[in-house]
Design an enzyme around this catalytic site. Structure first.
Site, PDB file in Angstrom:
ATOM      1  N   PRO A 172     -15.723  -4.665   2.303  1.00 52.33           N
ATOM      2  CA  PRO A 172     -16.865  -5.194   3.060  1.00 52.33           C
ATOM      3  C   PRO A 172     -18.204  -4.538   2.764  1.00 52.33           C
ATOM      4  CG  PRO A 172     -15.523  -3.792   4.456  1.00 52.33           C
ATOM      5  CD  PRO A 172     -14.767  -3.964   3.171  1.00 52.33           C
TER       6      PRO A 172
ATOM      7  N   TYR B 216       0.851  -1.186   0.000  1.00 46.81           N
ATOM      8  CA  TYR B 216       0.000   0.000   0.000  1.00 46.81           C
ATOM      9  C   TYR B 216       0.893   1.245   0.000  1.00 46.81           C
ATOM     10  CZ  TYR B 216      -3.739  -3.219   1.458  1.00 46.81           C
ATOM     11  OH  TYR B 216      -4.629  -4.259   1.533  1.00 46.81           O
TER      12      TYR B 216
END
Length: 291
Positions: free
Chosen positions: A216, A70
């Site tokens: 999610p 990241y």
């Protein structure tokens, strides 16, 4: 509703145990979005990114998920800048197994020497002597699984990793990995509107393995004005995103959602899902509605 500005609301999500000895609340934070576009380079607003991370712990979140890829490395560096020295109860999980060559470019790389190198970098970037949870970001089909996990096992034996996890695996791959080493967590894509990993989640439930759903709340469809959860969310006077996260928390006791954001306001909205209570009938209704 509880005031999210004064109460560590994440504690209302309940707890689970990672690897048999790490107790965390079941609403974590995913630190992928605090870096630049394409998960590449520094954030557009560095001060806001740091503010998000500091607000994470104020809200009672004690599990942060990141990865060496990241940024690359920038997410881990921001976590250290914002939170080091870390709260005693904070668990940081990171990942290795992707090489980055540019924005939105991801290349599986599971050579043992590379994995070991990246773990050493993560230790330095995070300011840790041991990583509580190191997940193999993807299984590299070009390298034997035993070699990839063997590198992580060696690092665990050296005291540099506490627990090993996996990301984006099938039931068969999970079984193969567990024949090599204990597995503390699985991180697969999963959302109310994307449940292709249902069999993996069920296996994790049977074996007491934490299941970390990435994306999610889907890829934006839950937050859109025509969200499929809009009508049900209105009944609870909450946003569709908050309802989606609440559904995940009710779906399974091993579920550990890790919604990510680069904005404090969005973080507070996501974390408020910990206080939403759904009946078994409502959980089933949402499951049927989105099936």
């Amino acid at each position: 509703m509880t005031d999210a500005h004064t109460t560590p609301i994440a504690r209302q999500a309940g707890t689970l145990t990672l690897g048999g000895d790490l107790h965390v609340h079941r609403l974590g934070f995913g630190a992928m979005r605090i870096v630049g576009d394409g998960v590449w380079g520094p954030p557009r607003d560095r001060d806001e990114a740091l503010a998000v991370l500091r607000r994470v712990v104020e809200l009672g979140i004690d599990f942060i998920d990141t990865a060496d890829s990241y940024g690359p490395q920038i997410s881990e560096q921001l976590i250290k800048e914002a939170l080091y020295p870390y709260p005693e109860d904070l668990v940081i999980g990171t990942k290795a197994g992707f090489a980055r060559t540019g924005p939105s470019e991801w290349h599986k790389l599971g050579r043992p020497a590379y994995l070991k190198q990246q773990v050493e970098l993560s230790l330095r970037n995070l300011g840790l002597e041991r990583i509580d949870l190191l997940q193999l970001h993807r299984i590299d089909p070009e390298v034997p699984l035993a070699d990839q996990l063997g590198a992580l096992v060696e690092l665990r034996e050296e005291g540099k990793i506490r627990h090993i996890g996996l990301s984006e695996v099938s039931v068969d791959e999970l079984s193969a990995a567990r024949a090599i080493t204990p597995v503390a967590s699985v991180q697969n894509q999963y959302a109310p509107s994307f449940r292709q990993s249902e069999d993996v989640l069920e296996q994790c439930e049977k074996d007491g393995i934490a299941f970390l759903p990435w994306a999610p709340v889907g890829r934006g469809e839950m937050a859109s004005p025509d969200s499929p959860l809009a009508s049900i969310a209105a009944e609870h006077d909450v946003s569709p995103v908050r309802l989606a996260l609440a559904w995940l928390l009710h779906r399974s006791p091993v579920m550990l959602p890790i919604p990510g954001t680069s904005r404090v306001a969005h973080l507070e909205e996501n974390t408020a899902a910990a206080a939403v209570r759904l009946s078994e009938e409502e959980v089933e209704r949402i499951s049927r509605f989105l099936s």
